[in-house]
Scaffold this motif. Structure first.
Motif, mmCIF file in Angstrom:
data_model
loop_
_atom_site.group_PDB
_atom_site.id
_atom_site.type_symbol
_atom_site.label_atom_id
_atom_site.label_comp_id
_atom_site.label_asym_id
_atom_site.label_seq_id
_atom_site.Cartn_x
_atom_site.Cartn_y
_atom_site.Cartn_z
ATOM 1 N N SER A 40 -32.898 -37.418 -6.893
ATOM 2 C CA SER A 40 -32.265 -39.037 -7.400
ATOM 3 C C SER A 40 -32.592 -38.129 -9.132
ATOM 4 O O SER A 40 -32.031 -39.201 -9.375
ATOM 5 C CB SER A 40 -34.043 -39.606 -6.951
ATOM 6 N N VAL A 41 -33.246 -38.216 -9.673
ATOM 7 C CA VAL A 41 -33.645 -37.813 -11.448
ATOM 8 C C VAL A 41 -32.438 -36.917 -11.238
ATOM 9 O O VAL A 41 -31.854 -37.386 -12.117
ATOM 10 C CB VAL A 41 -34.810 -36.591 -11.050
ATOM 11 N N LEU A 42 -32.096 -35.976 -10.574
ATOM 12 C CA LEU A 42 -30.889 -34.983 -11.370
ATOM 13 C C LEU A 42 -29.604 -35.662 -10.711
ATOM 14 O O LEU A 42 -28.785 -35.564 -11.880
ATOM 15 C CB LEU A 42 -30.204 -34.176 -10.218
ATOM 16 N N VAL A 43 -29.150 -37.448 -10.320
ATOM 17 C CA VAL A 43 -28.390 -37.575 -10.625
ATOM 18 C C VAL A 43 -28.890 -38.699 -11.622
ATOM 19 O O VAL A 43 -27.864 -38.479 -12.266
ATOM 20 C CB VAL A 43 -28.264 -38.767 -9.268
ATOM 21 N N SER A 44 -29.510 -38.811 -11.965
ATOM 22 C CA SER A 44 -30.008 -39.769 -13.130
ATOM 23 C C SER A 44 -29.307 -39.090 -14.482
ATOM 24 O O SER A 44 -28.904 -39.979 -15.352
ATOM 25 C CB SER A 44 -31.796 -40.615 -13.109
ATOM 26 N N LEU A 45 -29.578 -37.923 -14.375
ATOM 27 C CA LEU A 45 -29.787 -37.246 -15.587
ATOM 28 C C LEU A 45 -28.779 -36.962 -15.996
ATOM 29 O O LEU A 45 -27.813 -36.685 -16.783
ATOM 30 C CB LEU A 45 -30.663 -36.078 -16.125
ATOM 31 N N GLY A 46 -27.732 -36.672 -14.526
ATOM 32 C CA GLY A 46 -26.382 -36.015 -14.578
ATOM 33 C C GLY A 46 -25.686 -37.512 -15.045
ATOM 34 O O GLY A 46 -24.684 -36.635 -15.809
ATOM 35 N N VAL A 47 -25.761 -38.199 -14.817
ATOM 36 C CA VAL A 47 -24.970 -39.859 -15.753
ATOM 37 C C VAL A 47 -25.121 -39.798 -17.189
ATOM 38 O O VAL A 47 -24.353 -40.390 -18.065
ATOM 39 C CB VAL A 47 -25.567 -40.790 -14.512
ATOM 40 N N THR A 48 -26.207 -39.805 -17.830
ATOM 41 C CA THR A 48 -26.536 -39.784 -19.260
ATOM 42 C C THR A 48 -26.079 -39.435 -20.028
ATOM 43 O O THR A 48 -25.425 -39.562 -20.795
ATOM 44 C CB THR A 48 -28.102 -39.102 -19.671
ATOM 45 N N PRO A 49 -25.982 -38.086 -20.337
ATOM 46 C CA PRO A 49 -24.566 -37.106 -20.717
ATOM 47 C C PRO A 49 -23.384 -37.615 -20.466
ATOM 48 O O PRO A 49 -22.065 -37.717 -21.653
ATOM 49 C CB PRO A 49 -24.621 -35.433 -20.293
ATOM 50 N N ILE A 50 -22.504 -37.531 -18.904
ATOM 51 C CA ILE A 50 -21.399 -38.561 -18.322
ATOM 52 C C ILE A 50 -21.071 -39.657 -19.886
ATOM 53 O O ILE A 50 -20.065 -40.219 -20.598
ATOM 54 C CB ILE A 50 -20.687 -38.477 -17.409
ATOM 55 N N LEU A 51 -21.568 -40.639 -19.557
ATOM 56 C CA LEU A 51 -21.977 -41.792 -20.300
ATOM 57 C C LEU A 51 -21.671 -41.990 -21.568
ATOM 58 O O LEU A 51 -21.309 -42.587 -22.348
ATOM 59 C CB LEU A 51 -22.829 -42.831 -19.317
ATOM 60 N N LEU A 52 -22.852 -40.985 -22.536
ATOM 61 C CA LEU A 52 -22.455 -40.626 -23.857
ATOM 62 C C LEU A 52 -21.683 -40.353 -24.251
ATOM 63 O O LEU A 52 -21.807 -40.679 -25.552
ATOM 64 C CB LEU A 52 -24.308 -40.244 -23.884
ATOM 65 N N THR A 53 -21.203 -39.010 -24.172
ATOM 66 C CA THR A 53 -20.055 -38.514 -24.585
ATOM 67 C C THR A 53 -18.483 -39.074 -23.912
ATOM 68 O O THR A 53 -17.129 -38.465 -24.539
ATOM 69 C CB THR A 53 -19.998 -36.980 -24.205
ATOM 70 N N ALA A 54 -18.660 -39.810 -22.430
ATOM 71 C CA ALA A 54 -16.958 -40.180 -22.124
ATOM 72 C C ALA A 54 -16.103 -41.250 -23.451
ATOM 73 O O ALA A 54 -16.605 -41.813 -23.421
ATOM 74 C CB ALA A 54 -17.766 -40.994 -21.143
ATOM 75 N N SER A 55 -15.189 -40.461 -22.892
ATOM 76 C CA SER A 55 -13.750 -41.604 -24.143
ATOM 77 C C SER A 55 -13.732 -42.963 -23.859
ATOM 78 O O SER A 55 -14.553 -43.248 -22.396
ATOM 79 C CB SER A 55 -12.559 -40.558 -23.761
ATOM 80 N N SER A 56 -12.592 -43.383 -24.036
ATOM 81 C CA SER A 56 -12.367 -45.112 -23.459
ATOM 82 C C SER A 56 -12.228 -44.483 -22.363
ATOM 83 O O SER A 56 -11.760 -43.440 -21.871
ATOM 84 C CB SER A 56 -11.632 -45.693 -24.575
ATOM 85 N N ALA A 57 -12.191 -45.867 -21.737
ATOM 86 C CA ALA A 57 -11.638 -45.218 -20.680
ATOM 87 C C ALA A 57 -10.440 -44.794 -19.764
ATOM 88 O O ALA A 57 -9.279 -45.490 -20.969
ATOM 89 C CB ALA A 57 -11.870 -47.133 -19.194
ATOM 90 N N PRO A 58 -9.639 -43.836 -19.466
ATOM 91 C CA PRO A 58 -8.545 -43.814 -19.244
ATOM 92 C C PRO A 58 -7.655 -44.489 -18.104
ATOM 93 O O PRO A 58 -8.837 -44.761 -17.077
ATOM 94 C CB PRO A 58 -8.941 -42.099 -18.803
ATOM 95 N N ALA A 59 -6.481 -44.371 -18.164
ATOM 96 C CA ALA A 59 -5.914 -45.098 -18.141
ATOM 97 C C ALA A 59 -5.976 -44.760 -16.179
ATOM 98 O O ALA A 59 -5.984 -42.970 -15.905
ATOM 99 C CB ALA A 59 -4.057 -45.431 -18.199
ATOM 100 N N TYR A 60 -6.126 -45.597 -14.770
ATOM 101 C CA TYR A 60 -6.158 -44.617 -13.715
ATOM 102 C C TYR A 60 -5.075 -45.485 -12.945
ATOM 103 O O TYR A 60 -4.747 -46.814 -12.597
ATOM 104 C CB TYR A 60 -7.341 -45.722 -13.030
ATOM 105 N N ARG A 61 -3.970 -44.440 -12.797
ATOM 106 C CA ARG A 61 -2.886 -44.632 -12.049
ATOM 107 C C ARG A 61 -3.316 -44.141 -10.578
ATOM 108 O O ARG A 61 -3.791 -42.527 -10.311
ATOM 109 C CB ARG A 61 -1.577 -44.085 -12.019
ATOM 110 N N THR A 62 -2.483 -44.813 -8.973
ATOM 111 C CA THR A 62 -2.910 -44.004 -7.911
ATOM 112 C C THR A 62 -0.898 -44.469 -7.513
ATOM 113 O O THR A 62 -0.330 -45.262 -7.793
ATOM 114 C CB THR A 62 -3.471 -44.797 -7.394
ATOM 115 N N THR A 63 -1.450 -42.800 -6.407
ATOM 116 C CA THR A 63 0.118 -42.937 -6.037
ATOM 117 C C THR A 63 -0.446 -43.171 -4.392
ATOM 118 O O THR A 63 -0.769 -43.121 -3.678
ATOM 119 C CB THR A 63 0.876 -41.703 -6.181
ATOM 120 N N GLN A 64 0.855 -44.702 -3.830
ATOM 121 C CA GLN A 64 0.696 -45.081 -2.904
ATOM 122 C C GLN A 64 1.219 -43.333 -1.561
ATOM 123 O O GLN A 64 1.846 -43.377 -1.672
ATOM 124 C CB GLN A 64 1.619 -45.455 -2.114
ATOM 125 N N PRO A 65 0.221 -43.200 -0.550
ATOM 126 C CA PRO A 65 0.161 -42.050 -0.530
ATOM 127 C C PRO A 65 1.356 -42.464 1.016
ATOM 128 O O PRO A 65 1.863 -43.202 1.558
ATOM 129 C CB PRO A 65 -1.386 -41.976 0.845
#
Length: 431
Positions: A165-190
């Motif tokens: 549980s701690v590893l997941v909580s710690l893993g979130v921290t650097p990602i949320l603190l350094t992530a850029s603005s939300a990227p465009a998310y495009r999906t392709t119909q399978p």
């Protein structure tokens, strides 16, 4: 490579911690289930639930991100994972574990989509292949290192569940603190499964069978160890050997894939893996043999997924590759969902031999089918894309990213072979 690492280290470090937590989860539950007295069939349902959740989550991630955005989805799903890891220890009940495994699979599918979207957004056309390579290596190292954490505390207690549980909580921290603005998310119909099967029967059948093998690797390997009477240290080393083999085989398989008929390579890998696995099963009372079998199983199974995707893409135009990859992802997940249930029955009926018999049997079926398909049509005149390694847990984001990299590397490889350049120097770079 160093430039990519310098610009994305926080994101990759966060992903590493997430993978350590997830890698520890699968092995720890197999061990703790044995301590709690759960039989192999019960644990099969627990392990299968992860893939049910993962498949559902992969379908729902797009809608969630579109509704509330990347950051909220990522934070919410990571919180659910962290809570579920603690509930495992608080309520060691099969029904609770099945529900929590499904929840964790659902949440991780969304977490992967968001994290991989940020990784893709941070990469440029020049660095995308190297970013994908680093991501794959980080995934494998995370799962490998997780196995050794299993030896740091008693699996019968709470400590390891708290650590996950701690590893997941710690893993979130650097990602949320350094992530850029939300990227465009495009999906392709399978692509429809019928159309995909008509294009590549071997791709569909091979991906389905491989999903069953991967389910054995990621979840049921520790259940096998418990049934076989291995110690905690022996189970962790066995699971680690599987992923070390997967990492070691990537480069040679990728190099061969770009230089020979891919069906022949699929045939050689699967029949070779079947021979070693089924032959070695008779000697599985020797722990050294068990480690060797784990290394071979991982070495065959992990590169095969990327090899089958590359083979399927040889029959597709670049615009259709993303849609086909989405279909293969669904087929693989279906095989992974059903796999633990079959292994559970075999372990209950035949003991530890059932694990190796199952994996070796699927390898043999894949090889036999590949040999039959070779009699039905000729190989493509040239490879459309280069081999680009991806994990079977990859989201559609990474599959799209790998498609772009594979097409670029394929063009560079053909240019090199025709003597017009040497731009394919990293075509077999481990990913």
């Amino acid at each position: 490579m160093l430039t990519v690492l310098a610009s994305s280290w926080a994101l990759l470090f966060g992903i590493l911690l997430l993978l350590v937590g997830n890698g520890l989860q699968g092995t720890l539950l197999g061990v703790r289930g044995g301590i709690e007295g759960f039989d192999a069939s019960t644990m099969a349902w627990v392990m299968s639930a992860y893939y049910v959740g993962f498949l559902v989550g992969s379908r729902r991630a797009t809608a969630m991100i579109a509704r509330v955005g990347h950051v909220r989805v990522f934070a919410a799903l990571a919180s659910l994972i962290s809570a579920a890891f603690l509930i495992y220890a608080v309520a060691p009940n099969p029904w609770v574990w099945i529900a929590m495994r499904a929840l964790v699979g659902f949440a991780f599918s969304g977490v992967y989509v968001v994290a991989e979207s940020w990784l893709n957004d941070a990469a440029t056309n020049e660095t995308r292949g190297k970013a994908l390579s680093l991501y794959m290596v980080v995934q494998m190292l995370g799962i490998i290192s997780a196995q050794f954490l299993l030896n740091l505390a008693n699996p019968a207690g709470y400590t390891l569940f708290v650590a996950m549980s701690v590893l997941v909580s710690l893993g979130v921290t650097p990602i949320l603190l350094t992530a850029s603005s939300a990227p465009a998310y495009r999906t392709t119909q399978p692509m429809s499964l019928g159309a995909l099967f008509r294009i590549s029967p071997l791709g569909c059948v091979g991906t389905f069978l491989l999903g069953g093998v991967y389910a054995a690797i990621f979840g049921m390997a520790s259940v096998y160890g418990t049934v076989a009477g291995l110690s905690v240290a022996q189970i962790s080393a066995f699971v680690a050997a599987i992923y070390v083999g997967g990492l070691a085989f990537q480069v040679p398989v990728g190099w061969l894939s770009d230089r020979m008929d891919r069906r022949k390579l699929i045939l050689a890998l699967t029949l070779g893996g079947a021979t070693v696995t089924l032959g070695g099963a008779a000697l599985a009372d020797n722990y050294t043999v068990v480690l060797i079998l784990g290394f071979v199983i991982g070495g065959v199974a992990n590169p095969l997924y990327s090899l089958i995707i590359a083979y399927t893409n040889d029959f597709l135009a670049p615009p259709d590759m993303a849609a086909a990859s989405g279909g293969l992802l669904f087929i693989n997940g279906t095989g992974a969902m059903l796999g633990p249930l079959v292994i559970g029955l075999l372990l209950t009926r035949f003991g530890g031999w059932g694990f190796f018999g199952y994996v070796g049997g699927l390898f043999a079926l894949m090889g036999i089918y590949a040999a039959w398909r070779m009699t039905r049509r000729a190989a493509p005149e040239e490879t459309a894309v280069a081999y680009t390694a991806v994990s079977p847990t990859a989201s559609p984001v990474v599959l799209e990213l790998s498609r772009e990299v594979a097409v670029e590397r394929g063009d560079a490889l053909r240019a090199t072979e025709s003597g017009s350049g040497d731009a394919a120097g990293d075509a077999t770079e481990p990913v």
